[in-house]
Motif scaffolding. Structure first.
Motif, PDB file in Angstrom:
ATOM      1  N   GLY A   2       0.723   4.423  -7.480  1.00  0.00           N
ATOM      2  CA  GLY A   2      -0.485   4.702  -6.729  1.00  0.00           C
ATOM      3  C   GLY A   2      -0.181   5.150  -5.309  1.00  0.00           C
ATOM      4  O   GLY A   2       0.969   5.410  -4.948  1.00  0.00           O
ATOM      5  N   ALA A   3      -1.243   5.255  -4.505  1.00  0.00           N
ATOM      6  CA  ALA A   3      -1.096   5.692  -3.115  1.00  0.00           C
ATOM      7  C   ALA A   3      -2.083   4.939  -2.241  1.00  0.00           C
ATOM      8  O   ALA A   3      -3.175   4.583  -2.680  1.00  0.00           O
ATOM      9  CB  ALA A   3      -1.315   7.194  -2.995  1.00  0.00           C
ATOM     10  N   GLN A   4      -1.680   4.700  -1.007  1.00  0.00           N
ATOM     11  CA  GLN A   4      -2.547   4.040  -0.045  1.00  0.00           C
ATOM     12  C   GLN A   4      -2.529   4.821   1.266  1.00  0.00           C
ATOM     13  O   GLN A   4      -1.588   5.562   1.560  1.00  0.00           O
ATOM     14  CB  GLN A   4      -2.105   2.591   0.204  1.00  0.00           C
ATOM     15  N   ALA A  48       8.155   1.893  -7.425  1.00  0.00           N
ATOM     16  CA  ALA A  48       7.530   0.675  -7.940  1.00  0.00           C
ATOM     17  C   ALA A  48       6.389   0.191  -7.054  1.00  0.00           C
ATOM     18  O   ALA A  48       5.635  -0.704  -7.444  1.00  0.00           O
ATOM     19  CB  ALA A  48       8.583  -0.425  -8.083  1.00  0.00           C
ATOM     20  N   GLU A  49       6.296   0.752  -5.861  1.00  0.00           N
ATOM     21  CA  GLU A  49       5.239   0.361  -4.934  1.00  0.00           C
ATOM     22  C   GLU A  49       4.316   1.540  -4.658  1.00  0.00           C
ATOM     23  O   GLU A  49       4.603   2.673  -5.032  1.00  0.00           O
ATOM     24  CB  GLU A  49       5.850  -0.143  -3.620  1.00  0.00           C
ATOM     25  N   ALA A  50       3.220   1.276  -4.002  1.00  0.00           N
ATOM     26  CA  ALA A  50       2.289   2.346  -3.658  1.00  0.00           C
ATOM     27  C   ALA A  50       2.884   3.237  -2.572  1.00  0.00           C
ATOM     28  O   ALA A  50       3.499   2.752  -1.624  1.00  0.00           O
ATOM     29  CB  ALA A  50       0.962   1.762  -3.180  1.00  0.00           C
ATOM     30  N   VAL A  78       9.226   7.320  10.840  1.00  0.00           N
ATOM     31  CA  VAL A  78      10.613   7.027  11.195  1.00  0.00           C
ATOM     32  C   VAL A  78      10.891   5.530  11.274  1.00  0.00           C
ATOM     33  O   VAL A  78      12.053   5.110  11.221  1.00  0.00           O
ATOM     34  CB  VAL A  78      11.024   7.711  12.523  1.00  0.00           C
ATOM     35  N   SER A  79       9.843   4.718  11.373  1.00  0.00           N
ATOM     36  CA  SER A  79      10.053   3.266  11.404  1.00  0.00           C
ATOM     37  C   SER A  79       9.985   2.647  10.015  1.00  0.00           C
ATOM     38  O   SER A  79      10.113   1.432   9.864  1.00  0.00           O
ATOM     39  CB  SER A  79       9.014   2.603  12.318  1.00  0.00           C
ATOM     40  N   GLY A  80       9.761   3.475   8.991  1.00  0.00           N
ATOM     41  CA  GLY A  80       9.746   2.964   7.623  1.00  0.00           C
ATOM     42  C   GLY A  80       8.416   2.394   7.183  1.00  0.00           C
ATOM     43  O   GLY A  80       8.349   1.672   6.182  1.00  0.00           O
ATOM     44  N   ASP A  81       7.330   2.730   7.896  1.00  0.00           N
ATOM     45  CA  ASP A  81       6.013   2.208   7.553  1.00  0.00           C
ATOM     46  C   ASP A  81       5.176   3.186   6.735  1.00  0.00           C
ATOM     47  O   ASP A  81       4.099   2.822   6.259  1.00  0.00           O
ATOM     48  CB  ASP A  81       5.250   1.834   8.825  1.00  0.00           C
ATOM     49  N   ALA A  82       5.627   4.420   6.607  1.00  0.00           N
ATOM     50  CA  ALA A  82       4.887   5.423   5.849  1.00  0.00           C
ATOM     51  C   ALA A  82       5.864   6.329   5.117  1.00  0.00           C
ATOM     52  O   ALA A  82       7.047   6.423   5.474  1.00  0.00           O
ATOM     53  CB  ALA A  82       3.987   6.238   6.770  1.00  0.00           C
TER      54      ALA A  82
END
Length: 297
Positions: free
Chosen positions: A209-211, A180-182, A225-229
């Motif tokens: 989409g993608a960012q 549901a998110e990019a 590993v920190s959940g940011d990507a």
């Protein structure tokens, strides 16, 4: 952290047995090393304009920070594990004679992101991996300017420790893809914009989409590993020491790292130390490699 927190990785277990080391001593030795070498690099970074820069045979830059980090890491690892050889980006050819016969070795990049160091972006890391029978079974990535060090051991897990205040560390876990998110693709600012755009176009249908998230050196693995990507794909040349620590770290945190053919990465097995094209994924259930397997990228 006591040994009671450690559940065995077979490759690491064998190394600990052969070296008569406890897990506690190994981990604390590596964390102390990460603190010392990070401070060494930061001290030189504070006067980066005065640090001598030269070129290697492949025309890539090398600085006194690379050499100082290499010396400190090698000195400490030789005291901690005197019988385990070291394969470093800054090793001489003579020091690597017979390396294909090494069943166990340390693989290190003393300063991943030398160009970032020179240009003052702060996006450099120190990478240390333990290779057992061609597999990365432990990965450590120190991020001096972020003041943390990430340690991952498949079957044990991954944790983030402070470089300034020793603690028990915070568990790290990759995130499942949220359609549901990019989707977030981690890439270096140096990666060609058109190449990154092709990747984003191919991956966009997987989510909303993608960012792009820019990060230098091995910080891309840290962001996974920190959940940011969600994904980091590498289709341009790099070396095994650029990849090994991040490989172990991402797998330990629940993700996957494979070649673009979907195979596990193997280390110190060939005459060349160039790494294959690869994809590191936060969500191992998504077959990113199939979408990115194209020589035109």
């Amino acid at each position: 952290m006591s040994d009671s927190h450690y559940s065995g990785n077979p490759g690491l277990d064998g190394m600990l047995h052969d070296t008569n080391l406890s897990f506690h001593k190994l981990l604390n030795g590596l964390l102390s090393l990460a603190e010392d070498v990070s401070q060494c690099v930061l001290d030189l970074y504070a006067k980066a304009g005065e640090v001598a820069v030269s070129q290697k045979s492949d025309l890539s830059p090398v600085t006194e920070a690379d050499h100082a980090s290499h010396r400190l890491i090698c000195h400490t690892l030789r005291r901690l594990t005197p019988d385990i050889p070291i394969l470093s980006e800054e090793s001489t050819l003579e020091q690597l004679i017979g390396r294909l016969d090494w069943p166990v070795c340390w693989m290190i990049d003393p300063l991943d992101g030398t160009k970032e160091f020179i240009e003052g972006t702060g996006e450099f890391t120190i990478n240390i991996a333990l290779i057992v029978d061609s597999e990365a079974v432990l990965g450590l990535i120190a991020a001096p300017n972020r003041a943390h060090v990430d340690v991952g051991i498949p079957l044990w897990g991954a944790r983030r420790f402070s470089l300034t205040n020793r603690n028990e560390g915070e568990p790290l876990r990759t995130r499942p893809l949220n359609g549901a998110e990019a989707l977030t693709l981690s890439a270096s600012a140096r990666h060609r914009a058109e190449r990154v755009q092709v990747m984003m176009d191919r991956l966009s249908p997987l989510a909303n989409g993608a960012q792009r998230l820019n990060a230098g050196s091995a910080l891309k693995f840290c962001d996974l590993v920190s959940g940011d990507a969600d994904v980091y794909a590498r289709t341009s040349p790099c070396y095994e020491w650029d990849l090994a620590a991040g490989d172990a770290l991402v797998r330990a945190a629940g993700g996957s790292v494979t070649t673009l053919e979907g195979e596990s990465i193997r280390y110190n097995r060939w005459d060349s130390l160039k790494a294959p094209q690869f994809v590191a994924a936060a969500d191992p259930t998504i077959n990113y490699a199939a979408l990115l397997r194209d020589p035109d990228i």
